[in-house]
Design an enzyme around this catalytic site. Structure first.
Site, PDB file in Angstrom:
ATOM      1  CG  HIS A  54      -0.208   0.033   2.527  1.00  0.00           C
ATOM      2  ND1 HIS A  54      -0.027  -1.087   3.300  1.00  0.00           N
ATOM      3  CD2 HIS A  54       0.433   1.035   3.164  1.00  0.00           C
ATOM      4  CE1 HIS A  54       0.680  -0.771   4.367  1.00  0.00           C
ATOM      5  NE2 HIS A  54       0.979   0.517   4.313  1.00  0.00           N
TER       6      HIS A  54
HETATM    7  C1  T46 Z   1       2.938   0.850   6.917  1.00  0.00           C
HETATM    8  C2  T46 Z   1       3.692  -0.390   7.212  1.00  0.00           C
HETATM    9  C3  T46 Z   1       5.169  -0.158   7.393  1.00  0.00           C
HETATM   10  C4  T46 Z   1      -4.398  -0.410  13.355  1.00  0.00           C
HETATM   11  O1  T46 Z   1      -5.516  -0.645  13.856  1.00  0.00           O
HETATM   12  N1  T46 Z   1      -3.684   0.668  13.806  1.00  0.00           N
HETATM   13  C5  T46 Z   1      -2.461   0.975  13.297  1.00  0.00           C
HETATM   14  O2  T46 Z   1      -1.846   1.966  13.742  1.00  0.00           O
HETATM   15  C6  T46 Z   1      -1.930   0.159  12.249  1.00  0.00           C
HETATM   16  C7  T46 Z   1      -0.575   0.490  11.624  1.00  0.00           C
HETATM   17  C8  T46 Z   1      -2.659  -0.914  11.812  1.00  0.00           C
HETATM   18  N2  T46 Z   1      -3.867  -1.195  12.379  1.00  0.00           N
HETATM   19  C9  T46 Z   1      -4.599  -2.404  11.947  1.00  0.00           C
HETATM   20  C10 T46 Z   1      -5.126  -2.360  10.520  1.00  0.00           C
HETATM   21  C11 T46 Z   1      -5.066  -3.813  10.083  1.00  0.00           C
HETATM   22  O3  T46 Z   1      -6.276  -4.461  10.475  1.00  0.00           O
HETATM   23  O4  T46 Z   1      -3.689  -3.505  11.989  1.00  0.00           O
HETATM   24  C12 T46 Z   1      -3.948  -4.414  10.929  1.00  0.00           C
HETATM   25  C13 T46 Z   1      -2.683  -4.668  10.117  1.00  0.00           C
HETATM   26  O5  T46 Z   1      -2.340  -3.461   9.393  1.00  0.00           O
HETATM   27  P1  T46 Z   1      -1.730  -3.508   7.932  1.00  0.00           P
HETATM   28  O6  T46 Z   1      -2.237  -4.670   7.182  1.00  0.00           O
HETATM   29  O7  T46 Z   1      -1.898  -2.150   7.317  1.00  0.00           O
HETATM   30  O8  T46 Z   1      -0.168  -3.760   8.269  1.00  0.00           O
HETATM   31  P2  T46 Z   1       1.086  -3.666   7.302  1.00  0.00           P
HETATM   32  O9  T46 Z   1       2.193  -4.337   8.002  1.00  0.00           O
HETATM   33  O10 T46 Z   1       0.764  -4.118   5.926  1.00  0.00           O
HETATM   34  O11 T46 Z   1       1.393  -2.092   7.203  1.00  0.00           O
HETATM   35  C14 T46 Z   1       1.783  -1.367   8.340  1.00  0.00           C
HETATM   36  C15 T46 Z   1       1.072  -0.015   8.391  1.00  0.00           C
HETATM   37  O12 T46 Z   1      -0.345  -0.213   8.305  1.00  0.00           O
HETATM   38  C16 T46 Z   1       1.489   0.890   7.238  1.00  0.00           C
HETATM   39  O13 T46 Z   1       1.056   2.214   7.502  1.00  0.00           O
HETATM   40  O14 T46 Z   1       3.452   1.749   6.272  1.00  0.00           O
HETATM   41  O15 T46 Z   1       3.192  -1.140   8.325  1.00  0.00           O
END
Ligand code: T46
Length: 140
Positions: free
Chosen positions: A51
């Protein structure tokens, strides 16, 4: 590559008493810090991210172990090996990112400029490409 940069943090080395690395928002980190999260226990072969963010700025630091970060725009792509407590990867708005090759027990710390907001994410690559071409002035 535009939109990212590596930051080397100051270390106070007290020899056998240990090392201290301070991170101050607006000084060592190029924005005020509004959120902190960390990613752990990523299994072998897993790739995360896929993303971009419309406005969010972040600094990624691998506190333990190592992880590769692929950052990409419509015109450039780079892979950064994060493997040091004193190295931060700044990622500005509109940069596609993927994180992979987490070493066992890697700890990836992220400092973020804004609170969590799902509407700031662009999770579809075709949509990202459209927005990013405009953002980087690549088409009318
Ligand atoms: C990024 C990379 C480096 C939350 O509820 N609060 C938060 O602050 C974050 C970061 C995530 N979430 C929830 C949303 C999803 O249900 O945690 C779950 C996993 O998040 P996501 O799939 O977006 O995780 P990554 O590892 O793909 O990405 C994350 C960050 O979301 C993103 O901003 O730059 O780490």
């Amino acid at each position: 590559m535009d939109g990212i940069k590596l930051i080397n943090f100051n270390v106070f080395d007290n020899g056998s008493n240990g090392r201290l690395t301070p991170l101050e928002g607006g000084i060592d980190i190029p924005f005020e810090i509004n959120r902190i999260y960390y990613i752990t226990q990523v299994q072998k072969g897993v790739r995360r991210g896929f993303h971009s963010h419309k406005e969010l700025q972040q600094v990624l630091i691998c506190l333990h172990g190592s992880v590769k970060i692929m950052v990409k725009t419509p015109v450039a792509e780079q892979v950064i090996d994060l493997n040091s407590l004193t190295l931060g990867l700044y990622i500005g708005p509109m940069i596609w990112r993927e994180m992979y090759d987490f070493s066992p027990e890697a700890v990836l710390l992220v400092l973020a400029s804004r609170h969590y907001d799902e509407s700031d994410y662009i999770r579809d690559y075709l949509e990202y490409n459209k927005f990013a071409n405009k953002y980087f002035g690549l088409e009318e």
